[in-house]
Motif scaffolding. Structure first.
Motif, mmCIF file in Angstrom:
data_model
loop_
_atom_site.group_PDB
_atom_site.id
_atom_site.type_symbol
_atom_site.label_atom_id
_atom_site.label_comp_id
_atom_site.label_asym_id
_atom_site.label_seq_id
_atom_site.Cartn_x
_atom_site.Cartn_y
_atom_site.Cartn_z
ATOM 1 N N ARG A 128 -6.782 -3.120 -3.108
ATOM 2 C CA ARG A 128 -7.820 -2.434 -2.451
ATOM 3 C C ARG A 128 -8.961 -3.030 -2.747
ATOM 4 O O ARG A 128 -9.345 -3.490 -3.794
ATOM 5 C CB ARG A 128 -7.948 -1.067 -2.608
ATOM 6 N N ALA A 167 0.749 -1.041 0.243
ATOM 7 C CA ALA A 167 -0.058 -0.103 0.301
ATOM 8 C C ALA A 167 0.824 1.170 -0.154
ATOM 9 O O ALA A 167 0.368 2.226 -0.880
ATOM 10 C CB ALA A 167 -0.970 0.024 1.359
ATOM 11 N N THR A 178 -7.607 -2.368 2.653
ATOM 12 C CA THR A 178 -6.668 -3.525 2.009
ATOM 13 C C THR A 178 -7.513 -4.573 2.155
ATOM 14 O O THR A 178 -8.444 -5.118 2.871
ATOM 15 C CB THR A 178 -5.520 -3.478 2.614
#
Lengths: 265, 282
Positions: free
Chosen positions: A228, A5, A242
């Motif tokens: 995501r 991320a 996530t």
């Protein structure tokens, strides 16, 4: 998972959607949705049927024109005119240009039946992007090799299995060198044994760091492939995060219910 | 007549055969054979126009703009309803007189108008003299308009039969409206339209036998003339009323055209159906 991320967090937005509303007649399918897909990010849209996930995806390339709200690709907002149900595309040239960089993969493949697989893959690069034929042909054959159906280049779509057709459709999307790949339930029309071969190809693309927005009913796949996950419920984003957050630490009771039902399919 | 043939060949054929060979290749018969060009021209040009009008009519009928849709629908319904023979004689006459009416407003003077009194054309200078080529073009246009109305319905249905998802995919990849129309929609439409269009083609072929209504000396008119009782000064009565024999030749001709057309449409169907027909057979 393609990239962690924090790695994509610094990247620019490729798709930006703000306050999107869409109704069909009286039925309001999208009730104000905003989200972004950053460069290299894989976003999975999940939700029960009728939650608006396919409509949302189809709004990105304006196959459905939203009644309200905006869509921007690489920061360039798609121009629309009119209001509400009369809202329509405002600039044909712009939308043709933007669409030529969005690779859409449909649930029912939608390969052009009168063209061979190779012609299908070469069509948009030649006709829309107006690139030179030798270059396009070489790239098209490379893409077909990549999805594992190089030997089917001369066949017609009807001569291929569903899984092969969908892989050809993915090659068609790849060959336009898309900024974003849009997948609309790419495996829903396939038998389970054919599903695997298509999922494997999509996984490879995700690992390459391509920007993708993916509508799927396959939770396991959404978990393994995406950076995501967005859960839509009745036209609104109910939960977002996530895969670990969404599937591992589910907050919304509706999502819990949905995941339970999906596990018992 | 066949003096150019060597004597042994003339002996072998015999006088009777030589006479009939000579008779069937005399000037009038040769004119009959040559008149086939009018039939072929009207059929080919007429059907090209019919397909053009059909595409146009179907596009109008498919339009999202209501007045255009209305025009397409009216064209297809009204023209199909009017008997072909009536339309076939109406259109050329109406066209000719409209041209003469426009000419009259340019060339006629009060004196010439008075000289012609109430007759048509209004004055002699505005008389548009038509001969075979003009009539032939007008006949083909009439055929195009009449059968274009049938083709409109055939093509309209065929356009709707093309899977919507493939058109959507074309749009999704950035094709313009005209690229979607020509590269995907119309290209795939043929496979659904050809069976219907082959019927329209057969109707056009049959309608070419109406050419004589427009004073075109076509194969039907000549068969009629040649079949009538025939005298030659040198031999007296050649034959009495032989029209049925000449008409029989026309029958055979039209049947042959039908057979050849079917073969031709099969070839077209194979071309148009590549990839698509396999799909519907699955």
């Amino acid at each position: 998972m393609t990239q962690s991320a924090p790695e994509t967090a610094s990247k620019p937005n490729v798709v930006s959607i703000r306050d999107l509303h869409k109704s069909f007649g009286e039925l309001e399918v999208l009730k104000g949705i905003s989200f972004d897909a950053r460069e290299g990010e894989v976003v999975a849209l999940i939700g029960s049927s009728g939650s608006g996930k396919s409509t949302l995806l189809r709004c990105i390339n304006m196959l459905e024109v939203p009644n309200q709200g905006t869509v921007a690709i690489d920061g360039e907002e798609i121009r629309l005119r009119g209001k509400g149900h009369d809202r329509r595309i405002g600039d044909e040239r712009q939308i043709h240009r933007i669409r030529s960089e969005l690779g859409m993969v449909f649930q029912s493949f939608n390969l052009w039946a009168h063209m061979t697989i190779l012609e299908n893959v070469m069509e948009a690069p030649l006709v829309v992007q107006k690139r030179p034929r030798p270059e396009v042909e070489a790239e098209a054959l490379a893409m077909l090799a990549k999805v594992g159906i190089r030997e089917k280049a001369g066949a017609y779509p009807a001569q291929l299995s569903g899984g092969q057709q969908q892989r050809a459709a993915i090659a068609r999307a790849l060959c336009i060198n898309p900024r974003v790949m849009l997948f609309d339930e790419p495996t829903s029309a396939l038998d389970p044994e054919l599903e695997v071969e298509v999922l494997r190809v999509i996984k490879i693309l995700a690992d390459e760091g391509r920007t993708m927005v993916l509508v799927t009913h396959d939770m396991e796949f959404a978990r393994s492939v995406s950076d995501r996950v967005i859960f839509l419920h009745q036209g609104l984003i109910e939960e977002e995060g996530t895969p670990d957050q969404v599937f591992g630490a589910t907050r919304s009771p509706r999502l819990k219910q949905f995941l339970n039902a999906a596990n018992h399919e | 007549m066949f003096d150019f043939l060597p004597q042994w060949m003339r002996d072998g054929l015999g006088d009777d055969v030589l006479f009939w060979l000579g008779y069937l290749t005399n000037g009038k018969h040769l004119t009959w054979y040559a008149s086939l060009q009018f039939t072929v021209f009207a059929a080919v040009f007429g059907s090209l126009l019919a397909v053009t009008f059909g595409l146009l009519g179907a596009t109008l009928k498919n339009s999202t703009f209501p007045p255009a849709r209305l025009i397409g629908t009216i064209y297809a319904s009204i023209v199909r309803g009017v008997p072909d023979v009536l339309f076939f004689i109406f259109f050329p006459l109406a066209f000719e007189q409209s041209v003469e009416w426009v000419m009259a407003s340019q060339v006629c003077t009060p004196e010439t108008l008075a000289a012609q009194s109430a007759a048509w054309p209004p004055c002699k200078e505005a008389n548009w003299l038509l001969s075979t080529p003009e009539y032939l073009v007008m006949a083909s246009v009439s055929l195009g308009i009449i059968y274009g109305a049938f083709a409109t319905n055939v093509i309209h249905g065929a356009l709707r039969a093309v899977p919507k998802g493939q058109l959507e995919a074309a749009r999704a990849y950035g094709m313009s409206a005209s690229q979607v129309l020509w590269r995907i929609h119309i290209r795939q439409m043929w496979v659904y339209a050809l069976p219907g269009l082959s019927n329209v083609w057969m109707l056009i072929i049959k309608a070419t036998s109406l050419l004589s209504l427009l004073q075109i000396a076509d194969i039907v008119l000549w068969a009629d003339r040649l079949g009538a009782p025939n005298f030659l000064k040198s031999v007296g009565l050649v034959h009495d009323d032989w029209r049925w024999r000449y008409y029989l030749v026309l029958f055979v001709f039209y049947i042959l055209v039908t057979l050849v057309s079917e073969k031709g449409f099969n070839v077209l169907m194979r071309w148009a159906g590549r990839g698509i027909l396999d799909e519907s057979r699955r």
